[in-house]
Every structure is written in structure tokens, then in C-alpha cells.
Design a protein around this motif. Structure first.
Motif, PDB file in Angstrom:
ATOM      1  N   GLU A  48       0.829  -1.215   0.000  1.00 36.45           N
ATOM      2  CA  GLU A  48       0.000   0.000   0.000  1.00 36.45           C
ATOM      3  C   GLU A  48       0.860   1.261   0.000  1.00 36.45           C
ATOM      4  O   GLU A  48       0.363   2.362  -0.200  1.00 36.45           O
ATOM      5  CB  GLU A  48      -0.931  -0.002   1.228  1.00 36.45           C
ATOM      6  CG  GLU A  48      -1.927  -1.143   1.201  1.00 36.45           C
ATOM      7  CD  GLU A  48      -2.649  -1.321   2.535  1.00 36.45           C
ATOM      8  OE1 GLU A  48      -2.654  -0.383   3.347  1.00 36.45           O
ATOM      9  OE2 GLU A  48      -3.184  -2.428   2.757  1.00 36.45           O
ATOM     10  N   LYS A  80      -6.440  -5.420 -15.538  1.00 35.16           N
ATOM     11  CA  LYS A  80      -7.902  -5.368 -15.517  1.00 35.16           C
ATOM     12  C   LYS A  80      -8.379  -4.020 -14.976  1.00 35.16           C
ATOM     13  O   LYS A  80      -9.401  -3.498 -15.403  1.00 35.16           O
ATOM     14  CB  LYS A  80      -8.458  -6.510 -14.675  1.00 35.16           C
ATOM     15  CG  LYS A  80      -8.339  -7.848 -15.399  1.00 35.16           C
ATOM     16  CD  LYS A  80      -8.461  -9.024 -14.475  1.00 35.16           C
ATOM     17  CE  LYS A  80      -8.205 -10.324 -15.223  1.00 35.16           C
ATOM     18  NZ  LYS A  80      -8.034 -11.471 -14.318  1.00 35.16           N
ATOM     19  N   LEU A  81      -7.627  -3.449 -14.042  1.00 35.42           N
ATOM     20  CA  LEU A  81      -8.022  -2.156 -13.463  1.00 35.42           C
ATOM     21  C   LEU A  81      -7.704  -0.990 -14.397  1.00 35.42           C
ATOM     22  O   LEU A  81      -8.261   0.093 -14.258  1.00 35.42           O
ATOM     23  CB  LEU A  81      -7.314  -1.944 -12.125  1.00 35.42           C
ATOM     24  CG  LEU A  81      -7.829  -2.779 -10.947  1.00 35.42           C
ATOM     25  CD1 LEU A  81      -6.851  -2.739  -9.784  1.00 35.42           C
ATOM     26  CD2 LEU A  81      -9.198  -2.287 -10.489  1.00 35.42           C
ATOM     27  N   LEU A 224      -6.006 -24.428 -13.040  1.00 32.62           N
ATOM     28  CA  LEU A 224      -6.531 -23.170 -13.606  1.00 32.62           C
ATOM     29  C   LEU A 224      -6.129 -22.969 -15.059  1.00 32.62           C
ATOM     30  O   LEU A 224      -6.818 -22.275 -15.797  1.00 32.62           O
ATOM     31  CB  LEU A 224      -6.044 -21.976 -12.780  1.00 32.62           C
ATOM     32  CG  LEU A 224      -6.677 -21.804 -11.407  1.00 32.62           C
ATOM     33  CD1 LEU A 224      -6.007 -20.664 -10.671  1.00 32.62           C
ATOM     34  CD2 LEU A 224      -8.169 -21.549 -11.524  1.00 32.62           C
ATOM     35  N   ALA A 228      -9.685 -22.132 -16.017  1.00 32.13           N
ATOM     36  CA  ALA A 228      -9.867 -20.689 -16.213  1.00 32.13           C
ATOM     37  C   ALA A 228      -8.602 -20.151 -16.878  1.00 32.13           C
ATOM     38  O   ALA A 228      -7.788 -19.489 -16.248  1.00 32.13           O
ATOM     39  CB  ALA A 228     -10.113 -19.993 -14.868  1.00 32.13           C
ATOM     40  N   THR A 291     -11.905  -3.084  -7.531  1.00 32.31           N
ATOM     41  CA  THR A 291     -11.106  -4.238  -7.119  1.00 32.31           C
ATOM     42  C   THR A 291     -11.042  -5.228  -8.278  1.00 32.31           C
ATOM     43  O   THR A 291     -12.058  -5.481  -8.931  1.00 32.31           O
ATOM     44  CB  THR A 291     -11.757  -4.928  -5.900  1.00 32.31           C
ATOM     45  OG1 THR A 291     -11.819  -3.992  -4.822  1.00 32.31           O
ATOM     46  CG2 THR A 291     -10.954  -6.140  -5.439  1.00 32.31           C
ATOM     47  N   ALA A 292      -9.871  -5.737  -8.541  1.00 31.32           N
ATOM     48  CA  ALA A 292      -9.729  -6.784  -9.567  1.00 31.32           C
ATOM     49  C   ALA A 292      -9.078  -7.997  -8.938  1.00 31.32           C
ATOM     50  O   ALA A 292      -8.194  -7.873  -8.087  1.00 31.32           O
ATOM     51  CB  ALA A 292      -8.901  -6.283 -10.737  1.00 31.32           C
ATOM     52  N   THR A 293      -9.538  -9.157  -9.358  1.00 29.39           N
ATOM     53  CA  THR A 293      -9.003 -10.409  -8.829  1.00 29.39           C
ATOM     54  C   THR A 293      -8.351 -11.174  -9.969  1.00 29.39           C
ATOM     55  O   THR A 293      -8.881 -11.218 -11.077  1.00 29.39           O
ATOM     56  CB  THR A 293     -10.140 -11.248  -8.217  1.00 29.39           C
ATOM     57  OG1 THR A 293     -10.823 -10.436  -7.260  1.00 29.39           O
ATOM     58  CG2 THR A 293      -9.609 -12.484  -7.512  1.00 29.39           C
ATOM     59  N   ARG A 295      -6.036 -14.872 -10.912  1.00 31.73           N
ATOM     60  CA  ARG A 295      -5.558 -16.183 -10.427  1.00 31.73           C
ATOM     61  C   ARG A 295      -4.655 -16.817 -11.463  1.00 31.73           C
ATOM     62  O   ARG A 295      -4.916 -16.696 -12.661  1.00 31.73           O
ATOM     63  CB  ARG A 295      -6.736 -17.141 -10.210  1.00 31.73           C
ATOM     64  CG  ARG A 295      -7.737 -16.682  -9.215  1.00 31.73           C
ATOM     65  CD  ARG A 295      -8.731 -17.780  -8.914  1.00 31.73           C
ATOM     66  NE  ARG A 295      -9.645 -18.049 -10.018  1.00 31.73           N
ATOM     67  CZ  ARG A 295     -10.465 -19.090 -10.056  1.00 31.73           C
ATOM     68  NH1 ARG A 295     -10.451 -19.970  -9.079  1.00 31.73           N
ATOM     69  NH2 ARG A 295     -11.286 -19.273 -11.076  1.00 31.73           N
ATOM     70  N   VAL A 304      -3.802 -16.356  -5.774  1.00 27.18           N
ATOM     71  CA  VAL A 304      -4.889 -15.392  -5.971  1.00 27.18           C
ATOM     72  C   VAL A 304      -4.419 -14.018  -5.497  1.00 27.18           C
ATOM     73  O   VAL A 304      -3.867 -13.891  -4.405  1.00 27.18           O
ATOM     74  CB  VAL A 304      -6.142 -15.777  -5.152  1.00 27.18           C
ATOM     75  CG1 VAL A 304      -7.297 -14.826  -5.448  1.00 27.18           C
ATOM     76  CG2 VAL A 304      -6.547 -17.209  -5.424  1.00 27.18           C
ATOM     77  N   SER A 306      -6.047 -10.142  -4.957  1.00 29.88           N
ATOM     78  CA  SER A 306      -7.140  -9.170  -5.027  1.00 29.88           C
ATOM     79  C   SER A 306      -6.505  -7.799  -4.863  1.00 29.88           C
ATOM     80  O   SER A 306      -5.874  -7.532  -3.851  1.00 29.88           O
ATOM     81  CB  SER A 306      -8.148  -9.388  -3.895  1.00 29.88           C
ATOM     82  OG  SER A 306      -8.976 -10.465  -4.198  1.00 29.88           O
ATOM     83  N   SER A 308      -7.047  -3.660  -4.972  1.00 31.37           N
ATOM     84  CA  SER A 308      -8.008  -2.542  -4.963  1.00 31.37           C
ATOM     85  C   SER A 308      -7.266  -1.241  -5.236  1.00 31.37           C
ATOM     86  O   SER A 308      -6.147  -1.051  -4.762  1.00 31.37           O
ATOM     87  CB  SER A 308      -8.720  -2.435  -3.616  1.00 31.37           C
ATOM     88  OG  SER A 308      -9.466  -3.596  -3.376  1.00 31.37           O
ATOM     89  N   ARG A 318      -5.218  -1.666  -1.572  1.00 31.86           N
ATOM     90  CA  ARG A 318      -5.128  -2.950  -0.869  1.00 31.86           C
ATOM     91  C   ARG A 318      -4.620  -4.001  -1.852  1.00 31.86           C
ATOM     92  O   ARG A 318      -5.065  -4.048  -3.008  1.00 31.86           O
ATOM     93  CB  ARG A 318      -6.524  -3.352  -0.361  1.00 31.86           C
ATOM     94  CG  ARG A 318      -6.616  -4.762   0.226  1.00 31.86           C
ATOM     95  CD  ARG A 318      -6.426  -4.747   1.724  1.00 31.86           C
ATOM     96  NE  ARG A 318      -6.679  -6.059   2.298  1.00 31.86           N
ATOM     97  CZ  ARG A 318      -5.699  -6.936   2.607  1.00 31.86           C
ATOM     98  NH1 ARG A 318      -4.427  -6.644   2.399  1.00 31.86           N
ATOM     99  NH2 ARG A 318      -6.009  -8.105   3.135  1.00 31.86           N
ATOM    100  N   HIS A 320      -4.240  -8.098  -1.582  1.00 30.64           N
ATOM    101  CA  HIS A 320      -4.336  -9.328  -0.800  1.00 30.64           C
ATOM    102  C   HIS A 320      -3.785 -10.478  -1.626  1.00 30.64           C
ATOM    103  O   HIS A 320      -4.136 -10.635  -2.796  1.00 30.64           O
ATOM    104  CB  HIS A 320      -5.792  -9.603  -0.408  1.00 30.64           C
ATOM    105  CG  HIS A 320      -5.988 -10.953   0.233  1.00 30.64           C
ATOM    106  ND1 HIS A 320      -5.266 -11.368   1.319  1.00 30.64           N
ATOM    107  CD2 HIS A 320      -6.798 -11.984  -0.085  1.00 30.64           C
ATOM    108  CE1 HIS A 320      -5.643 -12.595   1.657  1.00 30.64           C
ATOM    109  NE2 HIS A 320      -6.567 -12.995   0.805  1.00 30.64           N
ATOM    110  N   ARG A 322      -3.270 -14.611  -1.736  1.00 29.78           N
ATOM    111  CA  ARG A 322      -3.541 -15.945  -1.172  1.00 29.78           C
ATOM    112  C   ARG A 322      -2.647 -16.936  -1.928  1.00 29.78           C
ATOM    113  O   ARG A 322      -2.828 -17.167  -3.116  1.00 29.78           O
ATOM    114  CB  ARG A 322      -5.008 -16.300  -1.369  1.00 29.78           C
ATOM    115  CG  ARG A 322      -5.659 -17.283  -0.399  1.00 29.78           C
ATOM    116  CD  ARG A 322      -5.127 -18.691  -0.324  1.00 29.78           C
ATOM    117  NE  ARG A 322      -4.798 -19.338  -1.578  1.00 29.78           N
ATOM    118  CZ  ARG A 322      -5.643 -20.015  -2.344  1.00 29.78           C
ATOM    119  NH1 ARG A 322      -6.878 -20.167  -2.014  1.00 29.78           N
ATOM    120  NH2 ARG A 322      -5.237 -20.574  -3.492  1.00 29.78           N
TER     121      ARG A 322
END
Lengths: 360, 135
Positions: A48, A80-81, A224, A228, A291-293, A295, A304, A306, A308, A318, A320, A322
Motif C-alpha cells: 500500500e 484489468k483495473l 486453472l 480458467a 477491485t480486480a481479482t 488467479r 490469488v 485481489s 483494490s 489494498r 491481498h 492468497r
């Protein structure tokens, strides 16, 4: 009579610190607790405080093995953002980097597993081969650990002559087919040491939500790259190896077969790589609020991110992360219950844990 | 009927939106997180993660629960005015570590479960890593 036996945080079987407290009845483990946090660096908070260029360099340092995967996942989320689409050649280069990273990660793991089996010659063989994979990574990126390849809108470096790399990949494949894979799949040492221990049943694998080779070795056909697809994986032909036994040998077999599939994907990506730009240039990057996620299928499983952002901000609001080991590690408890104490170093290593990733 | 339609019908949700990253966000309305977890378990969705975000000002926190179903990423947002939400650990054991991490990073209380330290050590302040007001 029960004994509490700690393994770690500093132990010859652990490549990085974590702690496994085991309750043993004689030589048999009856329960276990895991403790992490010994590598905590506060990276999510640090993210951040970094701008959209610095944060890529920061996230490359989440993991020392799959550093490229972390920047790939982050850049996909930031693309994506910003609404930026990388050119097709960049997507192919991302596939090449991701599969080379999978190769060197799986071979590294094979070496460590061999060491824990007491198979020192194999350890040396694996690490010698891993060097050759890293030579290819260095030939592409100029780096051997943190490759600095990914950026918003593509990659930083082109692969100028993909077909020249093809011969290096074919040599790697030959060596894997003739040395590592036969030893791990047919040798008595590997079979006796790994078969029937550290079993994670299919039901428990689903219940724990484990990912990657750990899940696929317990009969969960999840990948994935297939389910995906990202980068250029939708244009690649490959199989997803799945084993049902759920033991250490199944995890070994899945990774051995994945090495072959990675070579297959690499051959396709290098042969079919389209010409054209490899990034979208240095135009202004504008983030939208939201927010974009993202993977990707890392060597150890699903990563993963996430991310923001607030409009007009240079820093993320932010990030995050995982990581796959974060999701896989709790399952170690179920793998070691009922196991012999002497098998636990190999069992815990069989998920190919990365504690730096887990703690961030 | 698509996977998304199936989930929407199961949960009785009409409003489903897809964001730029392809996540299908379901407007959860008044439903509880435990109802959601039960429905996700029934359709054999795989739990992915919980992302906690501190909202600007004093607007509290947002918890985004992500689940995977056949490669589709399904998102469910919960706004927390207070620092607590029901735990789903007893329904979905895959949430164990992430609930503990969010508890330690954001001082969120997941009601109905016991805690052991995960990343922090005994006696450390909750929220010290990621809550702005506590840093």
C-alpha cells in the motif's frame, strides 16, 4: 504414553522456518499442530506504500522460487483495473516463463525430496538439472531468481529467437526423461519410501480446499490453466495429470508427469510464438476505482491476488495475496496423523511448502 | 441453466454482476454468511479466500468471500459495521487459516470459533499489521 515432539522452527528437514508440534504415541503421530509466521515481512501492508511500478518489484520478492508467478498475477489484476490488454506475443512469453518456472520448481522439489529420502545422488542430479533450467531463464531474462519480466501491458524483454531456445528445452526434456522421471517412477528406493505414507484422502482434499499438485494427487482434477485459462494457455494442448492414491508417491508422480507436460507446453509456445510487440509501450497508465481479482496456476497451485485501487492514486489501496501453500499447509495435520515419526519430514515436504509465500 | 443461474436460484438472488476481472458478484442482501457457506458446500464449490478491506473514513470493513465452481470465480461481499461476523469454519474447514489471518490482521472477530495464534505471537496486538487506526 504420549510425547510432544516439535519439528522446527529450525530443523534439518525444513528449508525455511515453521513449526510442527506432533503428539506421538511411541513412534506413531496421533495429532499435530502447525505454527507459521516466522518469515512474516508485512508485504501486504508494504504494497500500500508503493506505486504501481514499485509494487511489481515488491511482489516479485514474496517468493524466491515462483517470483515470476507473483508478478504475473499482480500485473494481470492491474491490467484489468487499467483496461490495458497485453499483445499476444507477450502472453506467449508469459507462458514460457511460467512453465520454465514450474520446471525449475518441480526439479528443485524433487531434489529436496530425494535428500529427505536419503537419496543423495538423486539430490545432486536434480540440482544439476535445475541449473540448466535456470540457464534458460537467465538467457531470456538476464536474471536467475527475480526475473523482472512482467509489467503492466506485457513483458519487459522479448524472446528474440524462440527457436534457439527450443534446442535447450529439448535437451532438458531428454535429461528428465532419461534420468529423473524413471528414477522417481520406477526405482525401488523411491517407491518404498513414498508409497502409502502421508495419505490425504479425496474427501479431505476437497474439504481442506487444497490446490495444485497436492489436490491432483488426491484425485481432484483442478488446474486453472485448463479451468480458467489466462495468458495464452487457451491455445496450448496439454494434459492435467491426476493420481488417486493421495500419498507421497502420488504427489511425486503428479509432479514428474507435470514436468513432461511443461516441456510439451514450452515446445508449443516457442514454436507458435506470434510476431509483433511484446508490450504496450510507455503510455500513461490510468487506474479506475475498484477491485480486480486474478488467479494463476503456480507450481504449487492456485495463487490469488485481489488488488483494490482508488482513481488517480499511484499506490494500491489494498493488495491481498492468497498463496497455494497457505491453503495446502493445514492439510499436513491430516497427512501426518497415523504416520511414523521418521516419515514426517518427507510427508510435510511432499506438499512442496513455501513458507515465505505463506507468511508474506 | 448456467452454473451462475443455478447458484443464483439456489440462493434466491436476482442481482449478479460480472466485474472487469471476470468475478461474478452476487448481491447477498440480508442472507447470512453461514447460509452462503451452506449453499456453496451443497453445490460443491471450492472455497478460495476472504479478502478484508478497510473502507475509507469510519465506514467499517468489507469482507469479500471468493469461491470457485468449475473455474468460475464467485464473489460475495459483506459489509461489517462492527468488527464481527459469524465464523463458517465449522461448515467449511478450508476457511480456518484465512479467518485466523483476518482476525489477526484486521481485528475481526469470527463469532463461534476458538482461535490460536497464526501469524502473530501470543500477546501481540490484533490489527497491528493492516488496520490503519491501530498501526
Amino acid at each position: 504414553m504420549s510425547y510432544k515432539i516439535p519439528m522446527g522452527p529450525y530443523h534439518p528437514a525444513l528449508e525455511e522456518p515453521y513449526k510442527l508440534d506432533m503428539i506421538c504415541d511411541g513412534e506413531t503421530v496421533s495429532d499435530a499442530k502447525l505454527h507459521i509466521g516466522f518469515n512474516f515481512r508485512g508485504i501486504e501492508h508494504l504494497a500500500e506504500t508503493r506505486n504501481y511500478i514499485q509494487v511489481i518489484a515488491l511482489m516479485e520478492r514474496v517468493c524466491g522460487i515462483c517470483s515470476n508467478i507473483h508478478t504475473l498475477t499482480l500485473c494481470q489484476a492491474m491490467e484489468k483495473l487499467t483496461g490495458i490488454e497485453p499483445p499476444l506475443r507477450a502472453l506467449y512469453i508469459r507462458v514460457v516463463m511460467a512453465e520454465l518456472e514450474r520446471l525449475h520448481s518441480h526439479v528443485l522439489w524433487a531434489g529436496i525430496a530425494a535428500k529427505l529420502m536419503g537419496f543423495k545422488t538423486m539430490f545432486m542430479t536434480c540440482f544439476a538439472l535445475r541449473e540448466k533450467v535456470m540457464d534458460v531463464l537467465q538467457a531470456i531474462s538476464g536474471n536467475r531468481v527475480n526475473y523482472s519480466m512482467n509489467r503492466i501491458g506485457g513483458v519487459n524483454r522479448d524472446i528474440e529467437d524462440p527457436l534457439a531456445l527450443l534446442s535447450m528445452v529439448e535437451e532438458l526434456e531428454r535429461e528428465m526423461v532419461h534420468t529423473i522421471i524413471p528414477i522417481f517412477t520406477t526405482s525401488t528406493t523411491a517407491t518404498l519410501r513414498c508409497a502409502g505414507i502421508g495419505i490425504l484422502t479425496n474427501e479431505k482434499a476437497i474439504s481442506c480446499g487444497v490446490v495444485g499438485p497436492t489436490a491432483r494427487a488426491s484425485g481432484v482434477p483442478q488446474d486453472l490453466r485448463r479451468a480458467a485459462p489466462y495468458a495464452a494457455y487457451s491455445e496450448m494442448e496439454f494434459d492435467v495429470p491426476v493420481e488417486k492414491a493421495g500419498d507421497v508417491r502420488a504427489r511425486l508422480l503428479v509432479r514428474a508427469l507435470e514436468i513432461m507436460q511443461s516441456c510439451r507446453i514450452l515446445r508449443q509456445a516457442l514454436t507458435k510464438m506470434p510476431s509483433g510487440e511484446f508490450n504496450t509501450g510507455d503510455g500513461k497508465i490510468v487506474f479506475s476505482t475498484g477491485t480486480a481479482t486474478s488467479r494463476v496456476e503456480a507450481p504449487r497451485g492456485e495463487v490469488v491476488y485481489s488488488v483494490s485501487w482508488k482513481e488517480n492514486s499511484r499506490n494500491p489501496a489494498r493488495v491481498h495475496v492468497r498463496t497455494p501453500t497457505f491453503q495446502n499447509m493445514p492439510a499436513i495435520r491430516w497427512m501426518v496423523i497415523g504416520a511414523r515419526l521418521a516419515d514426517t519430514p518427507l510427508i510435510q515436504a511432499s506438499i512442496d511448502p513455501c513458507y515465505s509465500c505463506t507468511d508474506r | 441453466m448456467t452454473v451462475i443461474d443455478n447458484i443464483a436460484e439456489r440462493l434466491g438472488i436476482n442481482n449478479v454482476q460480472t466485474d472487469s476481472s471476470g468475478v461474478q458478484w452476487f448481491d447477498i442482501g440480508h442472507r447470512s454468511v453461514r447460509e452462503l457457506a451452506t449453499a456453496m458446500k451443497a453445490c460443491r464449490a471450492r472455497f478460495v479466500t476472504i479478502t478484508a478491506t478497510e473502507l475509507p473514513g469510519n465506514d467499517g470493513l468489507r469482507l469479500d468471500y471468493l469461491w470457485d465452481l468449475n473455474g468460475h470465480l464467485l464473489g460475495f461481499s459483506f459489509h461489517l459495521d462492527t468488527n464481527s461476523i459469524e465464523s463458517i469454519f465449522d461448515i467449511c474447514e478450508a476457511t480456518d487459516w484465512i479467518e485466523r489471518e483476518v482476525h489477526e490482521g484486521f481485528a475481526v472477530d469470527f463469532v463461534g470459533r476458538a482461535y490460536e495464534p497464526l501469524l502473530l505471537r501470543e500477546g501481540n496486538n490484533l490489527g497491528v499489521n493492516l488496520r490503519e487506526e491501530i498501526r
